[in-house]
Design a protein around this motif. Sequence first.
Motif, short mmCIF file in Angstrom:
data_model
loop_
_atom_site.label_atom_id
_atom_site.label_comp_id
_atom_site.label_asym_id
_atom_site.label_seq_id
_atom_site.Cartn_x
_atom_site.Cartn_y
_atom_site.Cartn_z
N SER A 531 0.79 -1.23 0.00
CA SER A 531 0.00 0.00 0.00
C SER A 531 0.82 1.28 0.00
CB SER A 531 -0.93 0.01 1.22
OG SER A 531 -0.18 -0.13 2.41
N SER A 532 2.05 1.26 0.55
CA SER A 532 2.79 2.51 0.71
C SER A 532 4.28 2.23 0.78
CB SER A 532 2.35 3.24 1.99
OG SER A 532 2.73 2.48 3.13
N LEU A 533 5.08 3.29 0.65
CA LEU A 533 6.53 3.17 0.79
C LEU A 533 6.87 2.72 2.20
CD1 LEU A 533 9.47 3.53 -0.09
CD2 LEU A 533 9.25 5.97 0.49
N LYS A 534 6.24 3.31 3.21
CA LYS A 534 6.53 2.95 4.60
C LYS A 534 6.26 1.48 4.83
CE LYS A 534 5.35 4.16 9.37
NZ LYS A 534 4.53 5.04 10.23
N GLU A 535 5.14 0.98 4.33
CA GLU A 535 4.79 -0.42 4.52
C GLU A 535 5.75 -1.34 3.76
OE1 GLU A 535 2.30 -3.75 5.81
OE2 GLU A 535 2.96 -1.81 6.56
N SER A 536 6.12 -0.95 2.55
CA SER A 536 7.03 -1.79 1.76
C SER A 536 8.41 -1.88 2.41
CB SER A 536 7.14 -1.26 0.33
OG SER A 536 7.80 -0.02 0.28
N LEU A 537 8.89 -0.78 2.99
CA LEU A 537 10.19 -0.81 3.67
C LEU A 537 10.14 -1.70 4.91
CD1 LEU A 537 11.22 2.98 3.47
CD2 LEU A 537 12.15 1.07 2.14
N ARG A 538 9.02 -1.67 5.62
CA ARG A 538 8.87 -2.54 6.80
C ARG A 538 8.87 -4.01 6.38
NH1 ARG A 538 5.20 -5.50 9.39
NH2 ARG A 538 3.53 -5.03 7.90
N LEU A 539 8.09 -4.34 5.36
CA LEU A 539 8.00 -5.73 4.92
C LEU A 539 9.30 -6.22 4.31
CD1 LEU A 539 4.42 -5.67 3.33
CD2 LEU A 539 5.10 -6.74 5.48
N GLN A 540 10.02 -5.32 3.61
CA GLN A 540 11.30 -5.72 3.03
C GLN A 540 12.29 -6.09 4.12
OE1 GLN A 540 11.93 -6.16 -0.21
NE2 GLN A 540 14.03 -6.81 0.19
N GLU A 541 12.32 -5.30 5.16
CA GLU A 541 13.25 -5.58 6.26
C GLU A 541 12.86 -6.87 6.98
OE1 GLU A 541 15.13 -3.44 10.26
OE2 GLU A 541 13.74 -2.35 8.96
N GLU A 542 11.56 -7.13 7.09
CA GLU A 542 11.09 -8.29 7.86
C GLU A 542 11.15 -9.59 7.06
OE1 GLU A 542 7.24 -9.48 10.68
OE2 GLU A 542 7.40 -7.49 9.77
N TYR A 543 10.81 -9.50 5.73
CA TYR A 543 10.67 -10.72 4.95
C TYR A 543 11.56 -10.77 3.69
CZ TYR A 543 6.26 -10.91 7.58
OH TYR A 543 5.32 -10.92 8.57
N GLY A 544 12.04 -9.64 3.22
CA GLY A 544 12.62 -9.57 1.89
C GLY A 544 14.01 -10.18 1.78
N GLY A 545 14.45 -10.38 0.54
CA GLY A 545 15.77 -10.88 0.22
C GLY A 545 16.15 -10.42 -1.16
N LEU A 551 7.57 -3.46 -2.71
CA LEU A 551 7.54 -2.10 -3.26
C LEU A 551 6.16 -1.49 -3.10
CD1 LEU A 551 9.08 -4.15 -5.58
CD2 LEU A 551 9.71 -1.92 -6.43
N PRO A 552 6.07 -0.15 -3.12
CA PRO A 552 4.76 0.49 -3.14
C PRO A 552 3.99 0.13 -4.41
CG PRO A 552 6.49 2.07 -2.59
CD PRO A 552 7.17 0.82 -3.05
N ALA A 553 2.68 0.11 -4.32
CA ALA A 553 1.83 -0.34 -5.43
C ALA A 553 2.01 0.50 -6.69
CB ALA A 553 0.37 -0.34 -5.00
N ASP A 554 2.34 1.78 -6.53
CA ASP A 554 2.43 2.66 -7.70
C ASP A 554 3.83 2.67 -8.34
OD1 ASP A 554 3.73 3.96 -5.66
OD2 ASP A 554 2.68 5.88 -5.90
N THR A 555 4.71 1.77 -7.92
CA THR A 555 6.06 1.72 -8.50
C THR A 555 6.00 1.15 -9.91
OG1 THR A 555 6.99 1.30 -6.30
CG2 THR A 555 8.40 0.85 -8.21
N PRO A 556 6.48 1.89 -10.93
CA PRO A 556 6.49 1.34 -12.29
C PRO A 556 7.46 0.18 -12.40
CG PRO A 556 7.66 3.43 -12.21
CD PRO A 556 7.03 3.26 -10.87
N SER A 557 7.12 -0.83 -13.21
CA SER A 557 7.94 -2.02 -13.30
C SER A 557 9.15 -1.85 -14.22
CB SER A 557 7.10 -3.21 -13.78
OG SER A 557 6.12 -3.52 -12.81
N VAL A 558 9.04 -1.03 -15.27
CA VAL A 558 10.10 -0.74 -16.24
C VAL A 558 10.82 -1.99 -16.74
CG1 VAL A 558 10.46 1.64 -15.53
CG2 VAL A 558 11.82 -0.13 -14.45
N ALA A 559 10.12 -3.12 -16.78
CA ALA A 559 10.64 -4.37 -17.32
C ALA A 559 9.44 -5.25 -17.64
CB ALA A 559 11.57 -5.07 -16.33
N PRO A 560 9.56 -6.15 -18.60
CA PRO A 560 8.43 -7.05 -18.92
C PRO A 560 8.05 -7.91 -17.72
CG PRO A 560 10.11 -7.13 -20.65
CD PRO A 560 10.71 -6.37 -19.50
N VAL A 561 6.76 -8.01 -17.45
CA VAL A 561 6.26 -8.81 -16.33
C VAL A 561 5.71 -10.13 -16.89
CG1 VAL A 561 4.60 -8.93 -14.43
CG2 VAL A 561 5.71 -6.76 -14.99
#
Length: 574
Positions: A531-545, A551-561
């Motif tokens: 939902s947000s940058l703040k939430e994405s940073l929290r989840l990245q620190e807790e679960y990410g690798g 990432l926030p929902a409005d982040t453009p992908s700039v690569a084929p999905v």
Amino acid sequence: MEAKEVFLVGSSAEELAVAMRSDAIDGIIKDFGTKITSILLTNGATGVSNGLWNFADFERAFRWQSFMYYSKSPRIEKGDYPYAVFCEDLSTLRETVDAWSSLRLFSNYSAKNTVAAKTTTFFDFYGLNGYCGGAERYLVDLDNILRETGRGVSLDIYQQSLVPFFRRFGAANVIGLGNLTSDDTGAPQLWTAESVNGNAARFEQMAGVRSQAYIYSSFYECQSADLRPALGISHGVFWDSPHTTEEQRKRVLDRARMCAEIVSVDTNTCNWLQTVDFNFAINNCTFVPNYVDTEEFYPRDGYLEPSDRIRIVFPRRLYAPRGLDLVLEVLDSVLEAHQNVEFHFVGRGEADDLARIDKFVSEYSGRVFRYEKMPDEMPEVYRMADISLIPTVNSEGTSLSCLEALSSGNLVIATRVGGLVDLVFNNYNGLLVDPRSEALLGALEYAIDNLPLMSRVRKKAVEVAEAFSKRRWKENWLRVLDGMGLGEGQNCDELELVEVILPSDFVPTEAACDLIRSELCKGALVYVKTSSLKESLRLQEEYGGNLLQFLPADTPSVAPVARTYILNQDGVMS
């Protein structure tokens, strides 16, 4: 496809052996199709083939990798390994692996023998918005050259950032070092001792374990002679700013000497180096000018025919070093004297500079325009234009904008700064002036009054651009790369990008965990959008690798999905 490799690390040979024979490990292999590799930490010599690692070698190789550390008496600290998962009891090992916090175990990026490129920015410092300027396009095209060699080698691009991240830009991988500190307002501090030292250390930690060669874009990013072979790129003399000190110029020379070779896009850098270190410049500098794709950038039909309107374009970043101040100083004079002239400012800029331009947009409605275009839209901008302004004041190489304008048949008015003198020959294929407003105004007045008589110059512009074709640039770079002695790459295939979209009130569920783990086990790069940058940073620190990025929902992908999953509150596809 190779099975995803998961590392089980321990400090006790007996504990590790028991764990590897356990039902928990057997179940993980069967359920997830993974390969489990055991590593025993020892005070002795490292023997990778038999799974023995001493603590120092392990820290260098696994500081930014994911692994499970299983030990009843841990000998490493959680805080030293951001992506590590700790387990002290064999009875809870499978439960630990199944948890959301262990998704990172399956997120390692396993490519080997890549070529590491280091730059200051490619995305912003959070890895949210990708830039599309000349330096970024240069690295993307260099990655394409490496892939076309057939060696299985690709370019991994590392940049400075506030948080570690892994992104895709087209086919290229971009990795944020997470080395920067910030001030009280959250603004990045690039030149603090902590940021500078972290820049060098983290690049060695992250890139050193998987790279066979190193390219610094610019060469000033090279802070150590330890990583070899090292090649630096000069995109032009950037130390010609009025703010550059003698100490900074000395540091420029020191950084250049750390590279085994300098590839310069212009002769200006080579000549400067030759004045301060003759032997280094003669033996270690290679001139590879920039390029233009002449199949994309070409003149419009009838481009030499007279028109009721004369369209002048400023096709570059909108700030002072690129000559914005010079143009704004002469704008009133030109527009008031020539009612048939339009000005188009095409590019990005800071708020203050954009506001200055927008005053002219309001005052001269329908005659002054400001907008942005993506790189693939720029050919149409040049084909619309009659005159292109490249009035650089400082920090210029062989400008891509200049080459694109020449190839499009524009009358180019450029300053005699940096590498522009390698591209524009006065009154032959363009007009070359001193970097002063009165000189620019004089050239503009002459060009507008005599545009029909400048047909010969515009034809020569197109001819000269052919000498800077992308084909020639690729041939030059292939010779440089051959000289680096690159070997075969491993696991350098293009990563699939998968997006998982979470609802705003999402709570982690087993179903969502299984879905994400399944994609990671396939070797995909997974963007989990929140939902947000703040939430994405929290989840990245807790679960990410590495390959699991929140990432926030409005982040453009700039690569084929490749695949997109939209989840509901229960963690299943809605």
